[in-house]
Write a protein that holds these residues in place. Structure first.
Motif, PDB file in Angstrom:
ATOM      1  N   ASP A 337       0.822  -1.210   0.000  1.00 44.66           N
ATOM      2  CA  ASP A 337       0.000   0.000   0.000  1.00 44.66           C
ATOM      3  C   ASP A 337       0.854   1.256   0.000  1.00 44.66           C
ATOM      4  O   ASP A 337       0.424   2.306  -0.466  1.00 44.66           O
ATOM      5  N   GLN A 338       2.061   1.159   0.539  1.00 46.04           N
ATOM      6  CA  GLN A 338       2.958   2.311   0.457  1.00 46.04           C
ATOM      7  C   GLN A 338       3.149   2.730  -0.997  1.00 46.04           C
ATOM      8  O   GLN A 338       3.146   3.923  -1.322  1.00 46.04           O
ATOM      9  N   LYS A 339       3.292   1.748  -1.886  1.00 48.18           N
ATOM     10  CA  LYS A 339       3.631   2.018  -3.278  1.00 48.18           C
ATOM     11  C   LYS A 339       2.409   2.220  -4.168  1.00 48.18           C
ATOM     12  O   LYS A 339       2.462   3.040  -5.099  1.00 48.18           O
ATOM     13  N   VAL A 340       1.332   1.474  -3.932  1.00 48.15           N
ATOM     14  CA  VAL A 340       0.245   1.453  -4.919  1.00 48.15           C
ATOM     15  C   VAL A 340      -1.126   1.744  -4.319  1.00 48.15           C
ATOM     16  O   VAL A 340      -2.143   1.455  -4.953  1.00 48.15           O
ATOM     17  N   LEU A 341      -1.178   2.317  -3.115  1.00 55.50           N
ATOM     18  CA  LEU A 341      -2.479   2.610  -2.507  1.00 55.50           C
ATOM     19  C   LEU A 341      -3.364   3.422  -3.449  1.00 55.50           C
ATOM     20  O   LEU A 341      -4.555   3.126  -3.626  1.00 55.50           O
ATOM     21  N   LEU A 342      -2.795   4.433  -4.073  1.00 56.01           N
ATOM     22  CA  LEU A 342      -3.601   5.300  -4.935  1.00 56.01           C
ATOM     23  C   LEU A 342      -4.092   4.571  -6.179  1.00 56.01           C
ATOM     24  O   LEU A 342      -5.187   4.866  -6.680  1.00 56.01           O
ATOM     25  N   LEU A 343      -3.335   3.617  -6.680  1.00 58.61           N
ATOM     26  CA  LEU A 343      -3.724   2.924  -7.901  1.00 58.61           C
ATOM     27  C   LEU A 343      -4.978   2.082  -7.724  1.00 58.61           C
ATOM     28  O   LEU A 343      -5.712   1.849  -8.690  1.00 58.61           O
ATOM     29  N   HIS A 344      -5.234   1.622  -6.494  1.00 53.39           N
ATOM     30  CA  HIS A 344      -6.443   0.813  -6.311  1.00 53.39           C
ATOM     31  C   HIS A 344      -7.530   1.546  -5.515  1.00 53.39           C
ATOM     32  O   HIS A 344      -8.449   0.922  -4.995  1.00 53.39           O
TER      33      HIS A 344
END
Length: 513
Positions: A337-344
């Motif tokens: 979630d640090q890296k891709v929280l915004l993507l999902h």
């Protein structure tokens, strides 16, 4: 000046790298040695039996009610003026050489906390017995090394080292290694039953019955180092995950106190650069061949065909058949979630990743994401790949694939919700690939919007999602319609320098002085 670095990872040694801290432990000692310092680095022996090494001594370490035998070694044939040390014990290598272990639900960090507590006790014992040269500075990295500060401060056996200058580097404050004070085999009092300590300095602010190694080191160290100036400011504020802000993660008050005492320092990590420009002949066809080979390797390791690998191979075939000249968007990193929280995140009734793929399709472009991690996030990305014919998600890590993506990508996507420093953006820039980043932490300190890359911000999850989508669209339009400005940004990204030599000088003047 003599510095002893204590860490869990070190990319100088084989299979001792999980994250960016391994790069720091590989590169920063070399830069310090080039400035005239004597540097030793010690990590646990995860199974380095094949390496040539010299036996320094046998340590008898009291731990968890027993006397444990730990062997100290120096690795031979490692140059750059840095001594590479390891400590050997069955605890350190029992999990097939894995640096970190996953524990069952309800006992987070249990195995690793015990392993690193014993390792730290071994480091202190090696100092006490003179097997390790007494340093002028003890430089500890992340929670895995925190018990060294604890023992040197509170164990009467190490009174002679209680005033040793100690520096603690926080690479990622989200991981703190929290364990109970007592009542568990993996607890502070189980490890060190005779230790007298000040619980007010060691307890977790949210769980007072628990020992927090990271808080312990922050409170006991003479200097606390955060790995970028912006991150050093962000951790002084409380996290607000519902608003998309990740700060001190419960330790902000301790860090605020440290900042008032001028012991909190933000120094950006560095990156290694080639001494001369190489003329690369790498082509997309080479990348696709490497991806196919890597995929087949992953598929062969399973007795049944994994859906993500099958879909990825079908997408790869589609990419190979395409004749368009649209941009290639790349992303390399762990799926967390640090890296891709915004993507999902859901934005206007669909995931942000789907919005990005739609925007990219308007420019006949493709996106390749390389990484693995959280199983739920892997599934989300697999399903997104199934929905979008211009998205290729590679669930795993292939070193050569990653290198090729840095080299061939047109735009590197790094919308981290927080980023203490980040190395991927530096590697992409080094290869002449501009980055689109969330303006937080080290990303803010390395990317200048419309100069060396592109960035967005937002004070809530919704505005961050909107900012990411709009910035992505604007960036693609700039590339399509303003080629001269685009090439200028490419060249400035390639020319940006974040050198370890500069970092070493800041270590000396701000941390070790």
């Amino acid at each position: 000046m003599h510095v002893l670095m204590v860490a869990a990872e070190n990319d100088t040694l084989p299979n001792a790298k999980v994250g960016g801290v391994a790069d720091v432990i590989r590169d920063s000692p070399k830069a310090l040695a080039q400035r005239g310092l004597t540097v030793d680095v010690v990590i646990p022996d995860y199974g380095f039996s094949a390496l040539s090494k010299e036996h320094l001594g046998l340590l008898y370490v009291p731990f968890a009610g027993y006397i444990h035998e730990i062997h100290a070694w120096e690795i031979n044939s490692v140059d750059n003026g840095v001594r590479q040390l390891i400590l050997s014990h069955p605890y350190f290598s029992q999990h097939n050489g894995a640096v970190y272990c996953n524990d069952e639900p309800g006992r987070p960090f249990a195995t690793d906390a015990t392993k690193f507590a014993l390792f730290n006790a071994g480091v202190c014992e090696a100092l006490l017995q003179g097997i390790f040269i007494r340093p002028d500075v003890l430089h500890l990295h992340d929670w895995h090394s925190a018990c060294a500060a604890l023992l040197l401060k509170f164990d009467h056996r190490f009174t002679a080292f209680s005033q040793l200058k100690t520096v603690f580097t926080v690479h990622n404050i989200a991981l703190q290694g929290i364990r109970p004070f007592k009542g568990d085999d993996s607890s502070l009092e189980a490890w060190f039953p005779s230790l007298s300590y000040d619980g007010h300095l060691l307890c977790d602010p949210r769980y007072p019955h628990c020992f927090n190694p990271m808080r312990t080191a922050i409170n006991l160290a003479d200097k606390v180092h955060l790995v970028s100036p912006t991150y050093a400011l962000e951790v002084l504020a409380a996290s607000s995950p519902e608003n998309g802000f990740f700060g001190g993660e419960g330790l902000e008050k301790d860090l605020q106190k440290g900042a008032e005492e001028n012991k909190v320092v933000g120094i950006l990590n560095g990156c290694e650069y080639p001494t001369h420009e190489a003329n690369s002949t790498l082509q997309l066809t080479d990348l696709y061949e490497e991806i196919e080979s890597t995929l087949f390797g992953w598929i062969a390791q399973k007795t049944t065909l994994v859906s993500s690998f099958y879909i990825a191979h079908q997408r790869l075939i589609g990419f190979q058949k395409q004749k368009n000249k649209g941009p290639l968007i790349t992303s390399v990193g762990r799926l967390t979630d640090q890296k891709v929280l915004l993507l999902h995140q859901t934005y206007q009734n669909k995931y942000v990743i789907d919005h990005l793929c739609e925007k990219l399709a308007q420019h006949q472009g493709n996106m390749i994401i390389l990484g693995s991690g959280d199983e739920k996030l892997e599934q989300i990305m697999t399903e997104a790949m199934a929905r979008n014919c211009n998205l290729l998600f590679l669930k795993g890590y292939g070193h050569k694939v990653g290198e090729d993506l840095y080299e061939l990508g047109d735009l590197f996507l790094m919308p981290s919700s927080f980023e203490p420093c980040g190395i991927s953006q530096m590697l992409a820039m080094r290869a002449g690939q501009p980055c689109l980043v969330h303006g937080v932490g080290g990303l803010k300190d390395t990317i200048n919007h419309l100069e060396t890359g592109f960035s967005f911000t937002g004070n809530s999850l919704e505005t961050q999602c909107e900012g990411l989508i709009d910035c992505f669209s604007d960036t693609l339009n700039l590339r399509a319609h303003k080629p001269k400005q685009w090439q200028n940004i490419v060249q400035q990204a390639r020319a940006a320098r974040f050198t370890w030599s500069k970092v070493a000088q800041e270590y000396i003047s701000k941390l070790y002085c």
